[in-house]
Design an enzyme around this catalytic site. Structure first.
Site, PDB file in Angstrom:
ATOM      1  N   LYS A 188       0.844  -1.205   0.000  1.00 33.06           N
ATOM      2  CA  LYS A 188       0.000   0.000   0.000  1.00 33.06           C
ATOM      3  C   LYS A 188       0.883   1.261   0.000  1.00 33.06           C
ATOM      4  CE  LYS A 188      -3.488  -2.791  -0.066  1.00 33.06           C
ATOM      5  NZ  LYS A 188      -4.368  -3.249   0.981  1.00 33.06           N
TER       6      LYS A 188
HETATM    7  C1  LIG Z   1      -5.322  -4.382   1.356  1.00 30.34           C
HETATM    8  C2  LIG Z   1      -6.770  -4.156   1.430  1.00 30.34           C
HETATM    9  C3  LIG Z   1      -7.534  -4.504   2.545  1.00 30.34           C
HETATM   10  C4  LIG Z   1      -6.968  -5.283   3.689  1.00 30.34           C
HETATM   11  O1  LIG Z   1      -5.863  -4.687   4.238  1.00 30.34           O
HETATM   12  P1  LIG Z   1      -5.009  -5.444   5.357  1.00 30.34           P
HETATM   13  O2  LIG Z   1      -4.287  -4.310   6.027  1.00 30.34           O
HETATM   14  O3  LIG Z   1      -4.084  -6.356   4.609  1.00 30.34           O
HETATM   15  O4  LIG Z   1      -5.916  -6.165   6.245  1.00 30.34           O
HETATM   16  C5  LIG Z   1      -8.866  -4.170   2.569  1.00 30.34           C
HETATM   17  N1  LIG Z   1      -9.445  -3.549   1.531  1.00 30.34           N
HETATM   18  C6  LIG Z   1      -8.753  -3.220   0.429  1.00 30.34           C
HETATM   19  C7  LIG Z   1      -9.453  -2.511  -0.692  1.00 30.34           C
HETATM   20  C8  LIG Z   1      -7.400  -3.520   0.340  1.00 30.34           C
HETATM   21  O5  LIG Z   1      -6.731  -3.229  -0.777  1.00 30.34           O
END
Ligand SMILES: *Cc1c(COP(=O)(O)O)cnc(C)c1O
Length: 385
Positions: A188
């Site tokens: 991210k």
């Molecule tokens: C990555 C992601 C999540 C989950 O994130 P985590 O921190 O890995 O639990 C939820 N929603 C979206 C749209 C994502 O891209």
């Protein structure tokens, strides 16, 4: 291999983590508080609650919205499974709203139609989770006005979108929603290894999120059923979890926040280079709405099936053979076996399915060099000619 995304960790990030390791606090402590206030200030939200993942943040956000058995949650089919699973953790049911063919975000037109039908049938959702796909904000003003008309609660899944803006204001300010959730997974925009956060402007919701993060326990005498027995005293007043973030992670988060704007700017300049270099190929480039400044978590191209015989699998394979690990976001959630068992089937959300058959996420991350990007561009030209 050139990956589709990866973290950027510098010496300051490393030093911040080392400093915590040498301190008295490893688990949730002063660094978590600092991280929460840095993110809340950046986003201009009143409160932020750091947790161990966005998945956990979505779960407690749904609980703070009082989502439970008999309730419905709607989200986009073009998302990671976590945006839908959170409803099921709470015992509620999930449904989806098809996507907009240009932004690949939840379509406001489809949402409005579905709400009209649901209102007639007495099956309105309690919670709607718009997902800011690839870092580009959904049409929040329209969604907020539908929320007002139909009485649902909006939780923004902004896992892709920290550092992005909507109508000139930071995503995460919760102007159009009850809560906003960020992810700090390494692919991210900024990372804490694993981690997430829920933001809100509502003091009561904030208090609830804090309690649910840590077992449903309170140390506030005003919330207790009797006078505290002593300074050690706490009460569990509801069922919560251990979703705490460590100070080790939060210190990394604080350090990464100081680089956030630089990360997003770099993503924009790489996206612009792709835009220019990929002109003329039989593909659709990422369309940007004028109301949004994307965080550019993803750079998604769509094959034009009229102008090329190649399918996305062949393109993926030729990129991979050339050392480029493209990816695909997302397999429509309703087509996952787990969701098919609930009765969802092919054809339920045709725009998301059509999108899935044609899309490719190209590598995009702040430490990507122009040389690496030129490599991707050349491979893509080769694969599509
Ligand atoms: C990555 C992601 C999540 C989950 O994130 P985590 O921190 O890995 O639990 C939820 N929603 C979206 C749209 C994502 O891209």
């Amino acid at each position: 291999m050139i990956p589709y995304g990866r973290q950027s960790i510098n010496d300051d990030d490393i030093q911040a983590v080392v400093d915590v390791l040498k301190s008295d606090w490893l688990t949730q402590g002063p660094a978590v508080e600092r991280f929460e206030s840095v993110v809340a200030d950046y986003c201009r939200a009143d409160h932020a609650v750091a947790v161990n993942s966005a998945t956990s943040a979505l779960h407690i956000a749904c609980l703070a919205a009082d989502l439970g058995p008999g309730d419905r949650l709607w989200t986009s089919p073009n998302t990671f499974v976590a945006s839908a699973n959170c409803a099921l953790y709470c015992g509620a049911t999930v449904d989806f709203v098809d996507i907009d063919p240009r932004t690949y975000n939840m379509s406001v037109t489809r949402l409005e139609e579905k709400l009209e039908r649901a209102a007639r049938d007495g099956k309105l959702p309690k919670v709607v989770i718009p997902v800011h796909f690839a870092g580009q904000s959904c049409d929040m003003e329209s969604i907020a006005s539908l929320a007002k008309r139909y009485g649902f609660i909006v939780i923004e899944d902004a896992s892709h979108a920290i550092g992005g803006r909507y109508k000139g204001e930071p995503v995460g300010n919760c102007r159009y929603s009850a809560m906003t959730v960020f992810s700090f997974h390494p692919v991210k925009i900024i990372t804490t290894g694993e981690g997430g956060m829920a933001l809100t402007n509502n003091a009561e919701v904030h208090e609830k999120l804090v309690r649910l993060r840590s077992h449903g326990i309170t140390r506030d005498p005003a919330k207790m059923t009797e006078e505290p027995h002593g300074p050690w005293y706490y009460q569990q007043i509801e069922l919560g979890y251990n979703y705490r973030m460590t100070d080790i992670q939060a210190a990394l988060g604080v350090s990464q926040m100081s680089r956030l704007d630089e990360f997003v700017t770099r993503r924009h300049s790489l996206a612009k280079r792709y835009d220019e270099a990929l002109q003329g190929l039989p593909i659709t480039l990422p369309w940007q709405h004028s109301h949004a400044y994307s965080a550019f978590h993803l750079y998604v191209i769509r094959l034009d099936s009229v102008r090329t015989q190649k399918n996305h699998r062949e393109i993926h394979e030729s990129l991979r053979a050339g050392g480029i690990q493209a990816n695909l976001h997302y397999i429509p959630v309703h087509t996952q076996p787990f969701y098919r068992r609930m009765g969802f089937k092919d054809g339920d959300f045709p725009e998301a399915e059509h999108y899935y058959a044609e899309s490719i996420s190209l590598p995009l991350y702040p430490t990507m060099t122009e040389q690496q990007q030129n490599n991707v561009i050349a491979m893509l030209h080769g694969a599509l000619s």
